[in-house]
Design a protein around this motif. Structure first.
Motif, PDB file in Angstrom:
ATOM      1  N   ILE A 164       0.836  -1.201   0.000  1.00 16.43           N
ATOM      2  CA  ILE A 164       0.000   0.000   0.000  1.00 16.43           C
ATOM      3  C   ILE A 164       0.870   1.249   0.000  1.00 16.43           C
ATOM      4  O   ILE A 164       0.560   2.239  -0.678  1.00 16.43           O
ATOM      5  N   SER A 165       1.979   1.213   0.722  1.00 14.05           N
ATOM      6  CA  SER A 165       2.839   2.392   0.794  1.00 14.05           C
ATOM      7  C   SER A 165       3.696   2.574  -0.455  1.00 14.05           C
ATOM      8  O   SER A 165       3.999   3.705  -0.848  1.00 14.05           O
ATOM      9  N   ARG A 166       4.083   1.462  -1.130  1.00 18.26           N
ATOM     10  CA  ARG A 166       4.934   1.552  -2.319  1.00 18.26           C
ATOM     11  C   ARG A 166       4.438   0.586  -3.401  1.00 18.26           C
ATOM     12  O   ARG A 166       5.139  -0.359  -3.776  1.00 18.26           O
ATOM     13  N   PRO A 167       3.236   0.801  -3.939  1.00 16.62           N
ATOM     14  CA  PRO A 167       2.701  -0.152  -4.925  1.00 16.62           C
ATOM     15  C   PRO A 167       3.528  -0.241  -6.200  1.00 16.62           C
ATOM     16  O   PRO A 167       3.500  -1.267  -6.882  1.00 16.62           O
ATOM     17  N   GLU A 168       4.290   0.817  -6.503  1.00 19.46           N
ATOM     18  CA  GLU A 168       5.085   0.800  -7.735  1.00 19.46           C
ATOM     19  C   GLU A 168       6.246  -0.196  -7.661  1.00 19.46           C
ATOM     20  O   GLU A 168       6.839  -0.531  -8.690  1.00 19.46           O
ATOM     21  N   ARG A 169       6.526  -0.708  -6.481  1.00 15.63           N
ATOM     22  CA  ARG A 169       7.638  -1.652  -6.314  1.00 15.63           C
ATOM     23  C   ARG A 169       7.180  -3.108  -6.299  1.00 15.63           C
ATOM     24  O   ARG A 169       7.947  -3.999  -5.936  1.00 15.63           O
ATOM     25  N   LEU A 217       1.102  -8.880  -0.716  1.00 13.95           N
ATOM     26  CA  LEU A 217       1.595  -7.940  -1.719  1.00 13.95           C
ATOM     27  C   LEU A 217       0.533  -7.668  -2.788  1.00 13.95           C
ATOM     28  O   LEU A 217       0.316  -6.522  -3.194  1.00 13.95           O
ATOM     29  N   LEU A 218      -0.142  -8.721  -3.230  1.00 12.75           N
ATOM     30  CA  LEU A 218      -1.143  -8.551  -4.291  1.00 12.75           C
ATOM     31  C   LEU A 218      -2.386  -7.825  -3.772  1.00 12.75           C
ATOM     32  O   LEU A 218      -2.915  -6.929  -4.441  1.00 12.75           O
ATOM     33  N   ILE A 219      -2.867  -8.214  -2.597  1.00 10.25           N
ATOM     34  CA  ILE A 219      -4.042  -7.542  -2.033  1.00 10.25           C
ATOM     35  C   ILE A 219      -3.704  -6.099  -1.676  1.00 10.25           C
ATOM     36  O   ILE A 219      -4.504  -5.188  -1.906  1.00 10.25           O
ATOM     37  N   GLY A 220      -2.513  -5.870  -1.134  1.00 13.64           N
ATOM     38  CA  GLY A 220      -2.112  -4.502  -0.801  1.00 13.64           C
ATOM     39  C   GLY A 220      -2.029  -3.608  -2.028  1.00 13.64           C
ATOM     40  O   GLY A 220      -2.450  -2.448  -2.003  1.00 13.64           O
ATOM     41  N   THR A 221      -1.498  -4.151  -3.128  1.00 15.67           N
ATOM     42  CA  THR A 221      -1.429  -3.379  -4.372  1.00 15.67           C
ATOM     43  C   THR A 221      -2.836  -3.083  -4.890  1.00 15.67           C
ATOM     44  O   THR A 221      -3.119  -1.978  -5.390  1.00 15.67           O
ATOM     45  N   GLU A 222      -3.748  -4.055  -4.758  1.00 13.27           N
ATOM     46  CA  GLU A 222      -5.138  -3.815  -5.139  1.00 13.27           C
ATOM     47  C   GLU A 222      -5.760  -2.711  -4.293  1.00 13.27           C
ATOM     48  O   GLU A 222      -6.429  -1.811  -4.818  1.00 13.27           O
ATOM     49  N   LEU A 223      -5.544  -2.764  -2.988  1.00 11.36           N
ATOM     50  CA  LEU A 223      -6.111  -1.745  -2.109  1.00 11.36           C
ATOM     51  C   LEU A 223      -5.550  -0.358  -2.420  1.00 11.36           C
ATOM     52  O   LEU A 223      -6.271   0.646  -2.346  1.00 11.36           O
ATOM     53  N   ARG A 239      -8.186   2.646  -3.614  1.00  8.76           N
ATOM     54  CA  ARG A 239      -8.362   3.578  -2.495  1.00  8.76           C
ATOM     55  C   ARG A 239      -9.590   4.488  -2.648  1.00  8.76           C
ATOM     56  O   ARG A 239     -10.307   4.727  -1.676  1.00  8.76           O
ATOM     57  N   PRO A 240      -9.865   5.022  -3.845  1.00  6.64           N
ATOM     58  CA  PRO A 240     -11.057   5.882  -3.968  1.00  6.64           C
ATOM     59  C   PRO A 240     -12.359   5.163  -3.623  1.00  6.64           C
ATOM     60  O   PRO A 240     -13.344   5.812  -3.271  1.00  6.64           O
ATOM     61  N   TYR A 241     -12.363   3.831  -3.718  1.00  4.64           N
ATOM     62  CA  TYR A 241     -13.577   3.083  -3.391  1.00  4.64           C
ATOM     63  C   TYR A 241     -13.746   2.906  -1.885  1.00  4.64           C
ATOM     64  O   TYR A 241     -14.864   2.969  -1.370  1.00  4.64           O
ATOM     65  N   TRP A 242     -12.658   2.629  -1.157  1.00  5.69           N
ATOM     66  CA  TRP A 242     -12.821   2.290   0.253  1.00  5.69           C
ATOM     67  C   TRP A 242     -12.489   3.403   1.228  1.00  5.69           C
ATOM     68  O   TRP A 242     -12.959   3.395   2.370  1.00  5.69           O
ATOM     69  N   LEU A 243     -11.722   4.403   0.817  1.00  4.59           N
ATOM     70  CA  LEU A 243     -11.310   5.452   1.759  1.00  4.59           C
ATOM     71  C   LEU A 243     -12.514   6.288   2.179  1.00  4.59           C
ATOM     72  O   LEU A 243     -13.164   6.924   1.368  1.00  4.59           O
ATOM     73  N   GLY A 244     -12.820   6.249   3.459  1.00  5.91           N
ATOM     74  CA  GLY A 244     -13.930   7.033   3.991  1.00  5.91           C
ATOM     75  C   GLY A 244     -15.304   6.508   3.611  1.00  5.91           C
ATOM     76  O   GLY A 244     -16.307   7.223   3.766  1.00  5.91           O
ATOM     77  N   ALA A 246      -6.823  -6.862   5.920  1.00  7.57           N
ATOM     78  CA  ALA A 246      -6.050  -5.812   5.250  1.00  7.57           C
ATOM     79  C   ALA A 246      -6.734  -4.453   5.374  1.00  7.57           C
ATOM     80  O   ALA A 246      -6.076  -3.429   5.600  1.00  7.57           O
ATOM     81  N   LEU A 247      -8.043  -4.424   5.225  1.00 16.69           N
ATOM     82  CA  LEU A 247      -8.780  -3.166   5.349  1.00 16.69           C
ATOM     83  C   LEU A 247      -8.761  -2.638   6.790  1.00 16.69           C
ATOM     84  O   LEU A 247      -8.658  -1.425   7.015  1.00 16.69           O
ATOM     85  N   ALA A 248      -8.858  -3.545   7.760  1.00 16.47           N
ATOM     86  CA  ALA A 248      -8.840  -3.122   9.162  1.00 16.47           C
ATOM     87  C   ALA A 248      -7.544  -2.403   9.507  1.00 16.47           C
ATOM     88  O   ALA A 248      -7.536  -1.443  10.295  1.00 16.47           O
ATOM     89  N   ALA A 249      -6.445  -2.836   8.900  1.00 19.60           N
ATOM     90  CA  ALA A 249      -5.163  -2.171   9.132  1.00 19.60           C
ATOM     91  C   ALA A 249      -5.157  -0.749   8.596  1.00 19.60           C
ATOM     92  O   ALA A 249      -4.331   0.077   9.008  1.00 19.60           O
ATOM     93  N   GLN A 250      -6.090  -0.461   7.674  1.00 24.58           N
ATOM     94  CA  GLN A 250      -6.220   0.898   7.122  1.00 24.58           C
ATOM     95  C   GLN A 250      -7.341   1.672   7.804  1.00 24.58           C
ATOM     96  O   GLN A 250      -7.738   2.744   7.344  1.00 24.58           O
TER      97      GLN A 250
END
Length: 303
Positions: A204-209, A238-244, A248-253, A271-275
């Motif tokens: 989630i923090s570095r999806p480009e990697r 890694l795969l679920i985090g990259t998806e999240l 982000r526009p779907y789940w944030l807030g 994974a979502l609970a951690a966010q």
């Protein structure tokens, strides 16, 4: 073939890999259920009716109508049920397509999927689960995530699907864990929560990697004795985090509900609970049946 039963109608969930059928009472109870591995991917167009008869032939004495969803209505399926364009309600009785049948006991109606023009996207089967989720959660506005082979993030409002986006996360996991160089380090069905959590946070923090992070799984297996359980969990994270990160526009807030199988839904919920997102969870089977029940036989038998 299943034993004798006299349903009012039959609900069918027909995917690429599997076929599931439910003998339904008029009051919505499940009288019996049956399944086989004769999914769409294994059948020619001529093979669908025999495959269904092998599964539910003993239920057809009273000629109950069959209402089906999923890949059975695809271009490669039994009979194509054209996509409906969003924004729209998940299901529409008027859009049901009647499949051609030879057996006089059999009447089969197929629910169409949904399409989105921009960005281009499609779904089949998930629309029925979405309709079922909305039936189980009246007046729900928010986001429904349907994790699986092809995960869907769906914005619903006022009973309609407004927009959606698909991620090939589950298919990527299957390919990478079963056919790539990573397969050598994860011959296990085990799990490691800490490895999953760390990988989700990293992605989630570095999806480009993501491409580089994937290879570290292989490298650590060779030089640092990374355990297979940890390797498998890290790949998933890694795969679920990259998806999240991308979704982000779907789940944030947003209010988020997960509809899926227990194990994969639990991973997404973690994974979502951690966010900071506490997602509600619903069973995929419960939602499928609730959705197909909206297309109950009294709505279709006289068409």
């Amino acid at each position: 073939m299943t034993g004798p039963v006299s349903p009012a109608w039959i609900a069918v969930d027909w995917g690429t890999s599997n076929l599931r059928a439910f003998a339904m009472a008029a009051d919505g109870r499940v009288l019996a259920e049956a399944s086989s591995d004769e999914g769409m991917g294994k059948l020619s167009r001529e093979g669908f009716e025999p495959a269904l008869l092998r599964l539910i032939g003993a239920w057809l004495d009273d000629r109950p109508p069959v209402v089906a969803c999923g890949m059975v209505g695809s271009r490669q399926g039994w009979c194509e049920a054209p996509y409906r364009a969003v924004p729209c309600t998940p299901l529409d009785h008027a859009a049901l397509v009647k499949a051609p049948t030879a057996d006089p006991r059999l009447t089969v109606w197929i629910a169409p999927g949904l399409k989105q023009a921009q960005p281009a996207d499609v779904m089949r089967g998930e629309e029925t689960q979405i309709a079922g989720a909305l039936r189980l959660m009246p007046v729900y506005d928010g986001v429904i995530c349907l994790p699986g082979t092809h995960s869907k993030w769906v914005h619903v409002s006022a009973g309609e699907v407004v927009s959606f986006q698909t991620f090939m996360t589950g298919e990527l996991f299957a390919l990478l864990s079963g056919a790539s160089v990573l397969r050598h380090g994860m011959q296990t069905e085990g799990w490691d929560d800490a490895a999953f959590d760390g990988a989700v946070s990293d992605a989630i923090s570095r999806p480009e990697r993501i491409a580089a992070r994937l290879f570290t799984i292989r490298a650590e297996g060779l030089i640092a004795a990374l355990a297979p359980d940890a390797a498998r969990a890290r790949l998933s994270g890694l795969l679920i985090g990259t998806e999240l990160a991308a979704a982000r526009p779907y789940w944030l807030g947003q209010r988020v509900t997960l509809v899926g199988a227990e194990r994969i839904s639990a991973a997404y919920a973690r994974a979502l609970a951690a966010q900071g997102v506490e997602a509600k969870r619903l069973s995929a089977t419960d939602c499928t049946l609730a959705g197909l029940s909206l297309l109950a036989p009294e709505k279709v038998s006289d068409r």
